[in-house]
Scaffold this motif. Structure first.
Motif, PDB file in Angstrom:
ATOM      1  N   GLU A 119      13.569  -4.100  14.583  1.00  9.55           N
ATOM      2  CA  GLU A 119      14.484  -5.153  14.825  1.00  9.55           C
ATOM      3  C   GLU A 119      13.933  -6.240  16.001  1.00  9.55           C
ATOM      4  O   GLU A 119      14.350  -7.304  15.982  1.00  9.55           O
ATOM      5  CB  GLU A 119      15.823  -4.534  15.403  1.00  9.55           C
ATOM      6  CG  GLU A 119      16.403  -3.924  14.050  1.00  9.55           C
ATOM      7  CD  GLU A 119      17.230  -4.685  12.706  1.00  9.55           C
ATOM      8  OE1 GLU A 119      17.338  -6.102  13.218  1.00  9.55           O
ATOM      9  OE2 GLU A 119      17.009  -4.351  11.972  1.00  9.55           O
ATOM     10  N   VAL A 120      13.016  -5.536  16.977  1.00 13.27           N
ATOM     11  CA  VAL A 120      12.847  -6.267  17.975  1.00 13.27           C
ATOM     12  C   VAL A 120      11.506  -6.683  17.940  1.00 13.27           C
ATOM     13  O   VAL A 120      10.829  -7.804  18.054  1.00 13.27           O
ATOM     14  CB  VAL A 120      13.327  -5.556  19.395  1.00 13.27           C
ATOM     15  CG1 VAL A 120      12.902  -6.380  20.716  1.00 13.27           C
ATOM     16  CG2 VAL A 120      14.771  -5.327  19.225  1.00 13.27           C
ATOM     17  N   PHE A 121      10.639  -5.590  18.110  1.00 11.93           N
ATOM     18  CA  PHE A 121       9.155  -5.693  18.223  1.00 11.93           C
ATOM     19  C   PHE A 121       8.469  -6.351  17.312  1.00 11.93           C
ATOM     20  O   PHE A 121       7.460  -7.090  17.383  1.00 11.93           O
ATOM     21  CB  PHE A 121       8.711  -4.201  18.951  1.00 11.93           C
ATOM     22  CG  PHE A 121       9.044  -4.084  20.287  1.00 11.93           C
ATOM     23  CD1 PHE A 121       8.853  -4.660  21.117  1.00 11.93           C
ATOM     24  CD2 PHE A 121       9.997  -2.855  20.162  1.00 11.93           C
ATOM     25  CE1 PHE A 121       8.828  -4.136  22.644  1.00 11.93           C
ATOM     26  CE2 PHE A 121      10.311  -2.351  21.238  1.00 11.93           C
ATOM     27  CZ  PHE A 121       9.999  -3.057  22.527  1.00 11.93           C
ATOM     28  N   ALA A 122       8.755  -6.147  15.906  1.00  9.23           N
ATOM     29  CA  ALA A 122       8.124  -6.604  14.822  1.00  9.23           C
ATOM     30  C   ALA A 122       8.468  -8.304  14.903  1.00  9.23           C
ATOM     31  O   ALA A 122       7.531  -9.123  14.610  1.00  9.23           O
ATOM     32  CB  ALA A 122       8.754  -6.242  13.611  1.00  9.23           C
ATOM     33  N   ARG A 123       9.567  -8.655  15.357  1.00 10.03           N
ATOM     34  CA  ARG A 123       9.973 -10.149  15.539  1.00 10.03           C
ATOM     35  C   ARG A 123       9.051 -10.834  16.612  1.00 10.03           C
ATOM     36  O   ARG A 123       8.804 -11.940  16.587  1.00 10.03           O
ATOM     37  CB  ARG A 123      11.650 -10.318  16.010  1.00 10.03           C
ATOM     38  CG  ARG A 123      12.432  -9.573  14.769  1.00 10.03           C
ATOM     39  CD  ARG A 123      13.623 -10.093  15.185  1.00 10.03           C
ATOM     40  NE  ARG A 123      14.710  -9.512  14.302  1.00 10.03           N
ATOM     41  CZ  ARG A 123      15.050  -9.266  13.015  1.00 10.03           C
ATOM     42  NH1 ARG A 123      14.445 -10.008  12.281  1.00 10.03           N
ATOM     43  NH2 ARG A 123      16.038  -8.667  12.735  1.00 10.03           N
ATOM     44  N   LEU A 124       8.943 -10.003  17.717  1.00  8.45           N
ATOM     45  CA  LEU A 124       8.177 -10.645  18.853  1.00  8.45           C
ATOM     46  C   LEU A 124       6.461 -10.720  18.382  1.00  8.45           C
ATOM     47  O   LEU A 124       5.889 -11.652  18.683  1.00  8.45           O
ATOM     48  CB  LEU A 124       8.021  -9.646  19.883  1.00  8.45           C
ATOM     49  CG  LEU A 124       9.349  -9.729  20.653  1.00  8.45           C
ATOM     50  CD1 LEU A 124       9.236  -8.581  21.955  1.00  8.45           C
ATOM     51  CD2 LEU A 124       9.733 -10.892  21.285  1.00  8.45           C
ATOM     52  N   ALA A 125       6.135  -9.895  17.478  1.00  9.83           N
ATOM     53  CA  ALA A 125       4.797 -10.032  16.976  1.00  9.83           C
ATOM     54  C   ALA A 125       4.494 -11.036  15.726  1.00  9.83           C
ATOM     55  O   ALA A 125       3.407 -11.521  15.679  1.00  9.83           O
ATOM     56  CB  ALA A 125       4.421  -8.751  15.991  1.00  9.83           C
ATOM     57  N   ALA A 126       5.590 -11.501  15.115  1.00  7.69           N
ATOM     58  CA  ALA A 126       5.414 -12.529  14.148  1.00  7.69           C
ATOM     59  C   ALA A 126       6.087 -13.867  14.753  1.00  7.69           C
ATOM     60  O   ALA A 126       7.053 -14.034  14.291  1.00  7.69           O
ATOM     61  CB  ALA A 126       6.269 -12.126  12.835  1.00  7.69           C
ATOM     62  N   THR A 127       5.571 -14.443  15.564  1.00  9.39           N
ATOM     63  CA  THR A 127       6.041 -15.562  16.320  1.00  9.39           C
ATOM     64  C   THR A 127       5.042 -16.639  16.739  1.00  9.39           C
ATOM     65  O   THR A 127       3.973 -16.320  16.756  1.00  9.39           O
ATOM     66  CB  THR A 127       6.834 -15.209  17.537  1.00  9.39           C
ATOM     67  OG1 THR A 127       7.634 -16.195  18.060  1.00  9.39           O
ATOM     68  CG2 THR A 127       6.043 -14.430  18.495  1.00  9.39           C
ATOM     69  N   ASP A 128       5.745 -17.930  16.777  1.00  7.93           N
ATOM     70  CA  ASP A 128       4.732 -18.876  17.464  1.00  7.93           C
ATOM     71  C   ASP A 128       4.961 -19.103  18.787  1.00  7.93           C
ATOM     72  O   ASP A 128       4.245 -19.828  19.418  1.00  7.93           O
ATOM     73  CB  ASP A 128       5.287 -20.210  16.683  1.00  7.93           C
ATOM     74  CG  ASP A 128       4.977 -20.253  15.138  1.00  7.93           C
ATOM     75  OD1 ASP A 128       3.740 -19.580  14.805  1.00  7.93           O
ATOM     76  OD2 ASP A 128       5.796 -20.529  14.175  1.00  7.93           O
ATOM     77  N   GLY A 129       6.113 -18.632  19.203  1.00 10.45           N
ATOM     78  CA  GLY A 129       6.431 -18.675  20.809  1.00 10.45           C
ATOM     79  C   GLY A 129       7.701 -18.030  21.280  1.00 10.45           C
ATOM     80  O   GLY A 129       8.662 -17.631  20.295  1.00 10.45           O
ATOM     81  N   ILE A 130       7.491 -17.268  22.358  1.00 12.33           N
ATOM     82  CA  ILE A 130       8.691 -16.403  23.173  1.00 12.33           C
ATOM     83  C   ILE A 130       8.880 -17.114  24.215  1.00 12.33           C
ATOM     84  O   ILE A 130       8.158 -17.463  24.990  1.00 12.33           O
ATOM     85  CB  ILE A 130       8.146 -15.253  23.090  1.00 12.33           C
ATOM     86  CG1 ILE A 130       7.504 -14.529  21.891  1.00 12.33           C
ATOM     87  CG2 ILE A 130       9.195 -14.291  23.905  1.00 12.33           C
ATOM     88  CD1 ILE A 130       6.992 -12.924  22.226  1.00 12.33           C
ATOM     89  N   TYR A 131      10.398 -17.384  24.268  1.00 14.41           N
ATOM     90  CA  TYR A 131      10.693 -17.831  25.618  1.00 14.41           C
ATOM     91  C   TYR A 131      11.878 -16.987  26.239  1.00 14.41           C
ATOM     92  O   TYR A 131      12.525 -16.208  25.725  1.00 14.41           O
ATOM     93  CB  TYR A 131      11.661 -19.342  25.139  1.00 14.41           C
ATOM     94  CG  TYR A 131      10.597 -20.409  24.851  1.00 14.41           C
ATOM     95  CD1 TYR A 131       9.997 -21.175  25.891  1.00 14.41           C
ATOM     96  CD2 TYR A 131      10.187 -20.748  23.660  1.00 14.41           C
ATOM     97  CE1 TYR A 131       9.193 -22.223  25.576  1.00 14.41           C
ATOM     98  CE2 TYR A 131       9.439 -21.580  23.448  1.00 14.41           C
ATOM     99  CZ  TYR A 131       8.847 -22.500  24.353  1.00 14.41           C
ATOM    100  OH  TYR A 131       8.319 -23.350  23.943  1.00 14.41           O
ATOM    101  N   TYR A 132      11.651 -16.986  27.567  1.00 13.13           N
ATOM    102  CA  TYR A 132      12.655 -15.786  28.315  1.00 13.13           C
ATOM    103  C   TYR A 132      13.311 -16.667  29.426  1.00 13.13           C
ATOM    104  O   TYR A 132      12.780 -17.431  29.951  1.00 13.13           O
ATOM    105  CB  TYR A 132      11.518 -14.885  29.082  1.00 13.13           C
ATOM    106  CG  TYR A 132      12.081 -13.699  29.722  1.00 13.13           C
ATOM    107  CD1 TYR A 132      12.726 -12.878  29.324  1.00 13.13           C
ATOM    108  CD2 TYR A 132      12.009 -13.714  31.285  1.00 13.13           C
ATOM    109  CE1 TYR A 132      13.368 -11.885  30.022  1.00 13.13           C
ATOM    110  CE2 TYR A 132      12.255 -12.916  32.107  1.00 13.13           C
ATOM    111  CZ  TYR A 132      13.105 -11.704  31.281  1.00 13.13           C
ATOM    112  OH  TYR A 132      13.790 -10.621  32.059  1.00 13.13           O
TER     113      TYR A 132
END
Length: 172
Positions: A119-132
């Motif tokens: 639910e979480v880490f797979a989404r982080l791996a398949a991304t163009d960008g992560i904002y915090y």
């Protein structure tokens, strides 16, 4: 309310489900909201602005759920949150923040780890960008916003899938 984003689905991981003693991570949880955006969508800051304007963002994460006319987002007044408060971070940094929050002792059940991976880490791996979302300071905290000991918010943008995912990891 912004209509460029369409809410697709939400999921919720309550750590209480995985641990026999709630004092050991029983009050931790992760809320995931997926929203679709059109192919001709604007840049990342524009997507962040659309997300902030979306009714799914109006969630106090303290049991009230999404309130279309709500004034709060997590511990913050909604009016205090702008796209400029989101910091672009690497996948490695996001993973590190989350694992440090999940279990400082390293004692995570196999079932919880599998659900977090899916639910979480797979989404982080398949991304163009992560904002915090950075800490906003005392002036942004709403009247009862200190109910959360920790509040981590990530916005994951996946342009190839036309999807943005709001991941909130917190405890209360």
């Amino acid at each position: 309310m912004d209509n460029r984003l369409a809410h697709e689905e939400s999921s919720f991981i309550n750590f209480r489900r995985y641990v026999p003693d709630p004092k050991e991570h029983g009050y931790r949880w992760v809320d995931i909201k997926q929203l679709r955006f059109p192919a001709e969508s604007v840049d990342d800051r524009g997507l962040l602005a659309s997300l902030i304007g979306h009714e799914q963002f109006r969630d106090d994460y303290a049991g009230g759920g999404v309130l279309p006319d709500g004034l709060r987002h997590g511990p913050y007044w909604l009016r205090s949150i702008t796209p400029d408060l989101y910091e672009f971070i690497s996948q490695e940094t996001a993973v590190q923040i989350l694992w440090e929050w999940v279990d400082p002792l390293g004692d995570v059940s196999t079932e919880l780890e599998a659900d977090l991976q899916r639910e979480v880490f797979a989404r982080l791996a398949a991304t163009d960008g992560i904002y915090y979302l950075r800490e906003l300071g005392d002036e942004a905290i709403h009247d009862w916003g200190r109910v959360h000991d920790y509040f981590h918010e990530f916005v994951v943008i996946d342009r190839s899938a036309g999807r943005t995912t709001l991941i909130v990891a917190a405890d209360d």
